[in-house]
Every structure is written in structure tokens, then in C-alpha cells.
Design an enzyme around this catalytic site. Structure first.
Site, PDB file in Angstrom:
ATOM      1  N   GLU A 188       7.787  62.586  22.791  1.00 41.94           N
ATOM      2  CA  GLU A 188       7.555  64.116  23.149  1.00 41.94           C
ATOM      3  C   GLU A 188       6.807  64.436  24.520  1.00 41.94           C
ATOM      4  O   GLU A 188       6.037  65.211  24.436  1.00 41.94           O
ATOM      5  CB  GLU A 188       6.998  64.769  21.795  1.00 41.94           C
ATOM      6  CG  GLU A 188       8.122  64.630  20.747  1.00 41.94           C
ATOM      7  CD  GLU A 188       7.613  65.466  19.656  1.00 41.94           C
ATOM      8  OE1 GLU A 188       8.575  66.074  18.857  1.00 41.94           O
ATOM      9  OE2 GLU A 188       6.583  65.660  19.325  1.00 41.94           O
ATOM     10  N   GLU A 263      14.429  63.482  15.604  1.00 38.48           N
ATOM     11  CA  GLU A 263      13.459  63.967  14.416  1.00 38.48           C
ATOM     12  C   GLU A 263      13.930  65.000  13.869  1.00 38.48           C
ATOM     13  O   GLU A 263      13.853  66.204  14.662  1.00 38.48           O
ATOM     14  CB  GLU A 263      11.915  64.123  15.112  1.00 38.48           C
ATOM     15  CG  GLU A 263      11.058  63.044  15.641  1.00 38.48           C
ATOM     16  CD  GLU A 263       9.663  63.282  15.862  1.00 38.48           C
ATOM     17  OE1 GLU A 263       9.253  64.525  15.485  1.00 38.48           O
ATOM     18  OE2 GLU A 263       8.928  62.214  16.322  1.00 38.48           O
TER      19      GLU A 263
END
Length: 612
Positions: A188, A263
Site C-alpha cells: 500500500e 485485501e
């Protein structure tokens, strides 16, 4: 004749074991190919849809890894995702550890034996509600080092780490006969920065470490463009609208797939002092069905959360919100609960996944729930003041941080002497994170970073007074810009009545080994250690009920179960059956607030949703 029969049985058993071992070895040596098609992942040249679930090896006892893998298969998963945690594997600079619960290679191999593929996420930054986002504390002792940057010292240490990880795991990639399908670089990163040169360095370091298969990046939807490195697959986090997922990937990957939600969140984690987060399965059944129908691959974060034991919980902190240390329970309201049992969410997701299996494929039966029990009350017969367990002091005019003392986790006791001091306001600037203030061994107050407390008025007795400040590291921040401001302890000065206090003795209390604690009986309201033993004739999971206790840590047979705190919402500590034994078992408790407690009770079910 009886002896011959026994020998025959032993021979047949040995032969069966050899056949099984040979089968597993042959399976492990089977060569497969994995590649990107324009729309699909291609496994051995055929479209393959990953239905994956995240499960972290340190959050599950090693003895239970295989059982959890079987549960994954029973829900319909074909893949397991896991981070790799730098601070576990290099706890001190240059000292690597891949033993016991840190044996990530064995975790991957067990997945292969159970017929599961693996998505590997060595980052080296993981977030994961994990201490310092997975970084080892000692990085902060390297002057000038800046994590997640192109700064030379960081890249040097990063390189050493990833090379060691490569030695363990690169041979287990699918292109080398293993079961690791893809490897994620960074984590991320688009939510943190957008430096493509830095991402390119990440890619080259991974390749140098032997990760020569497929690499990918993952970012929340709004940050994909910033965190994606051209040439790698851009995975998307946090959304499950098939059209939006495909558009994001197409826009950043030359107009084509494959499509992967790295995710997908079926619930959320908890932090101390807030309610337990739960989300009904009904909210996710439809989106899961639509994603799978669209042919999109998915990784559930989390499929099984488990427990963040020891001192490995992280914390969140932003300018607009308080410091939020996470609980030890990482139940996550996941499909598999903290103990590894199927939930209603598990069954609902299993029913959806079953609709998308190849024709003629049937899911395995769901293993029965693990047995659990309540243990009879445990008497704690050993008791000693924490101040009776102090090591040799480190001396300094000014307070030292944990890092200054080369201490990773736990507690530090700061001590100075006051001579005929006046009562007034005690102020601890930049306290990290929780302090118990004591005067001549008696508690005078508490300061809690969560509540933005840094000062309190204290009444000082006449004459010579010992001022003790016990400081707890409640978890380094694991997300955002404050990764760069993560030192622990008293990080600035201590003032009394506007005057700085000098001349400190500091006692390091990491509690990494509780076998040598002293239990000298002491009548005190200050922090204590307690010890007891209990006998078991039957072994099963159990949950220590900590509702009558204050704040602290519990060890069973040397295993750190994690932290408890009466503010909740977590009120129990999960004790895995794998860490209990028939006969004598030992328990140790560090209690910071309620030193008069001398008894532990347990329950057959957890309490994760009670605030006090």
C-alpha cells in the site's frame, strides 16, 4: 504369533508413512507454470481464479498451522496469503531467526502439502496492526535512517533482510517447484508516497534475493496510480465492485488484467477502549458472489486473524485522532475465529464459494470445532513487587528512550531521587505510551497517551523521596507518517513545578524471559508479578477471564499470551490447547494496577465485546 502380528503391523504402518511421504514429496516436486493472461491468471496454461484467505504464521501456534490449512480447504479456499515480518526474523541487527513459530518456510510447505497455493507478502513494511508495521525497532538507532525511502542506510539494511528471506522462500516459488504463486513488493505504498524510483529499487532488491517469478503491488483504490510500478500487476484493496476493480486494473496495466483484490475485508480489527468490531456475513455474501462470478481473484483479509501475542501489537495515530493501540485478540470477526473454529460467516462464505467450483468438485467436510473447557480457579501463590525484580541500572542525567537502551518491547522503570521537593505538577513531555508514577513505592497517578495526558499534580512527602515512573511501550505506530516518530519511553524531559528533573537510573524490563523472576511477598499497590500452577488431566482450549484484573500480561508454560486491560472490549486471553499439557502447568502474571488479585478463572468461550 502375537510378536509376528505386532511386527507386521509396525511394518505396514512404516510402509504407509513412506508412501505418504513419497506422495507429498512427488507433489512438492511437480512443476507448474503461473502467468498473467489478458483477463485471467493462467495456471499450467489454463485460467485459474485465486480464492485466497490471509493467515499469519506468528498469530497461530506452529502446532496448529496444518489444522488451520484444513479449515481453509473446507471453506473452499485454494490459496493462503501471508505477510513476512522483519522484526520477528531480525529482532536484533544481524541476528536472524527462522525457528519455531518464525519458520515461515515450513508454513509454506505445510500449505503445499495440504493442497494450497501461497501469496507471499515480504514487503518489508507490512502494516498488519503489527508493531512498527513489521520493522525492527533497532532501525531507529541507525542515525539518519528513514524507512520507506531511498536513504542509503535503510536500503542497505533492507537488502540484507530481503536476501535472507530469499534464502528461505525463493526456492518455494512455483517456477522452482514450490507453491508460491506471486510475491508482493512494498505494501500500500500509494497511501504513503508516489516515488516510482523507490518502487523500482524494491523490485530490483526482490529479484536480487531470488524472487524471479511474478511480482505485484497492492494499494487501496484511490492510491493505485501512486503505488503501482509499471510492468507489475496492480492489485486493488478494499473494494469489491467488479466494474470498478477491472477499470482500475485496466487503467494501470495496459488495458488488461488479470484482476486481483489483494485485501477484501470481511470485518475489522479492535483497539483498546472501543467496542468489538463485527459485521454480519449477510453484508458480504452478495459482493463475494458477484466478484467470483466476474472471474476476479480475491484474498480475504482476514480469513483467520488469530492472536497478536507477546508485545507485537501495533497502534494507529493521526493528527485528527488519538493514539490507538490494538488489542492482543486479532479475532477480526473473521470467518475462522481466534481459536480456529468455523463461524456463521465461514459457512455463509463456503456456500457462496461452492457455487463457483468446477463441475464435479465437492468441498471437504468442515472439521469439528476444537473442544474447549473452563479450568478450575487457579491460585497464584507467588507474589513479588516489580521493584524487587530490577536489573542493573543504566545511569544518565536525562531520561533515555527504549532505543537508547537497545530495548525493543516491554517496560522501563525510570527512577530519580527528590530532596525536600515541593509538591506540584509533574509533566512528562512526549510520553510513549503509558506511565505509572510512584512515590516511595506507592502509586501517585497514571498518565495515558491515548487520553493525551502528559501531566498530573502530585503531593510529595517531606525529606528524601524516590520517584519511580514505570513506562509501557503499548505498540509502535504501524501506519502513516508517524512511522518516523516511533521511539518509546520518556522521549523528552520530565518537569516538576516547571523545573527539569535530572539524574536518572533506568531499569530495562523487556519481559522476554519470565523464568528468573523473584516472588518476594510484598504488600503494595504498585505493579507486581504473580505465579501459580495448576494440574490438568484433559487438554483443550480455554480463555482466561481477566475481568477482575487491571492491566498486564499473562504467560502460560513460558508462552506470552498477550496483553489484557480492563477497559476492554477484550476481556479474555485465548490459551491454545497446543500450549497446555497434562499434569503440571505454570502461569505467570504481570499486573500493573490491581496488585491484590490472587486468583485466575477461565471460560470455555471468549469475551471480546465488553467495555468497562
Amino acid at each position: 504369533m502375537k510378536r509376528d502380528n505386532m511386527l507386521n503391523k509396525k511394518f505396514l504402518k512404516l510402509l504407509a508413512c513412506l508412501v505418504l511421504a513419497g506422495s507429498l514429496y512427488a507433489q512438492a516436486q511437480t512443476k507448474h507454470s503461473f502467468s498473467f493472461g489478458d483477463q485471467d491468471f493462467m495456471l499450467d496454461g489454463k485460467p485459474f481464479q485465486m480464492i485466497s484467505g490471509e493467515m499469519h504464521y506468528p498469530r497461530v501456534p506452529r502446532e496448529a498451522w496444518r489444522a488451520r490449512m484444513k479449515m481453509a480447504k473446507a471453506m473452499g479456499l485454494n490459496t493462503i496469503g501471508t505477510y513476512v515480518f522483519w522484526n520477528l526474523h531480525e529482532p536484533q541487527k544481524g541476528k536472524f531467526d527462522f525457528s519455531g513459530n518464525n519458520d515461515v518456510a515450513e508454513f509454506v510447505k505445510i500449505a503445499q502439502q495440504e493442497g494450497l497455493w501461497v501469496i507471499l507478502r515480504p514487503s518489508p513494511y507490512v502494516c498488519a496492526e503489527w508493531e512498527f508495521g513489521g520493522y525492527p525497532y533497532w532501525l531507529q538507532n541507525e542515525k539518519g535512517l528513514i524507512v520507506r525511502s531511498k536513504e542509503k542506510q535503510y536500503l542497505d539494511e533492507y537488502r540484507k533482510y530481503i536476501i535472507e528471506i530469499g534464502k528461505q522462500l525463493a526456492p518455494l516459488q512455483i517456477n522452482h517447484g514450490g507453491n508460491i504463486l506471486m510475491v508482493q513488493i512494498e505494501n500500500e505504498y500509494g497511501s504513503y508516497a508516489a516515488d516510482k524510483e523507490y518502487l523500482t529499487i524494491n523490485e530490483s532488491l526482490f529479484k536480487e534475493a531470488g524472487f524471479d517469478g511474478l511480482l505485484y503491488t497492492c494499494d487501496p483504490a484511490n492510491d493505485v496510480a501512486k503505488g503501482h510500478l509499471p510492468g507489475l500487476l496492480p492489485a486493488v484493496n478494499g473494494i469489491d465492485n467488479p466494474a470498478k476493480v477491472k477499470k482500475l486494473v485496466n487503467d494501470n496495466h495496459g488495458g488488461k488484467g488479470p484482476y486481483y483484490i489483494a485485501e477484501w475485508y470481511p470485518a475489522w480489527f479492535d483497539w483498546w477502549g472501543t467496542k468489538h468490531h463485527t459485521v454480519p456475513a449477510s453484508k458480504y455474501v452478495g459482493p463475494l458472489d458477484s466478484v467470483l462470478t466476474a472471474g476476479i481473484s480475491i484474498n480475504m483479509y482476514m480469513f483467520h486473524g488469530g492472536t497478536t501475542r507477546g508485545f507485537m501489537n501495533g497502534a494507529n495515530y493521526k493528527d485528527t485522532s488519538p493514539y490507538e493501540p490494538q488489542t492482543s485478540s486479532y479475532d477480526y470477526d473473521a470467518p475462522l475465529d481466534e481459536a480456529g473454529n468455523a463461524t456463521a460467516k465461514f459457512m455463509a462464505f463456503r456456500n457462496v464459494i461452492a457455487k463457483h467450483l468446477p463441475p464435479g468438485t465437492n468441498l471437504p467436510e468442515v472439521p469439528a470445532a476444537k473442544p474447549s473447557m473452563a479450568i478450575e480457579s487457579i491460585k497464584l501463590t507467588g507474589s513479588g513487587a516489580l521493584t524487587e525484580n530490577l536489573p542493573v541500572a543504566r545511569k544518565s542525567e536525562h531520561p533515555l528512550t527504549f532505543e537508547d537502551m537497545n530495548q525493543d518491547y516491554g517496560y522501563v522503570l525510570y527512577r530519580t531521587t527528590l530532596e525536600n521537593a515541593k509538591s506540584g505538577v509533574l509533566k512528562i513531555s512526549a510520553l510513549r505510551d503509558y506511565a505509572i508514577i510512584m512515590l516511595n513505592g506507592k502509586r501517585a497517578g497514571i498518565l495515558d497517551r491515548r487520553l493525551k495526558q502528559d501531566s498530573l499534580a502530585i503531593t510529595i512527602p517531606a525529606g528524601t523521596v524516590t520517584l519511580d515512573i514505570l513506562v509501557e511501550n503499548m505498540g509502535r505506530i504501524n501506519f502513516g507518517k508517524y512511522l518516523l516518530e516511533n521511539k518509546k519511553g520518556i522521549t523528552k524531559q520530565v518537569m516538576l513545578g516547571g523545573k527539569e528533573l535530572l539524574g536518572w537510573n533506568m531499569y530495562s524490563l523487556p519481559f522476554s524471559d519470565v523464568s528468573k523472576l523473584k516472588y518476594k511477598m510484598t504488600d503494595t499497590d504498585a505493579p507486581v508479578v504473580k505465579k501459580g500452577a495448576f494440574e490438568l488431566t484433559t487438554i483443550a482450549d480455554t480463555y482466561l477471564d481477566m475481568r477482575k484484573w487491571g492491566k498486564g500480561v499473562v504467560w502460560i508454560n513460558g508462552h506470552n499470551l498477550g496483553k489484557y486491560w480492563s477497559i476492554g472490549a477484550q476481556q479474555t486471553l485465548y490459551v491454545p490447547a497446543e500450549w497446555l499439557k497434562k499434569g503440571n502447568n505454570e502461569v505467570v502474571v504481570l499486573e500493573l494496577l490491581k496488585s491484590d488479585q490472587n486468583e485466575l478463572s477461565s471460560l470455555s468461550k471468549p469475551i471480546l465485546d465488553l467495555q468497562q
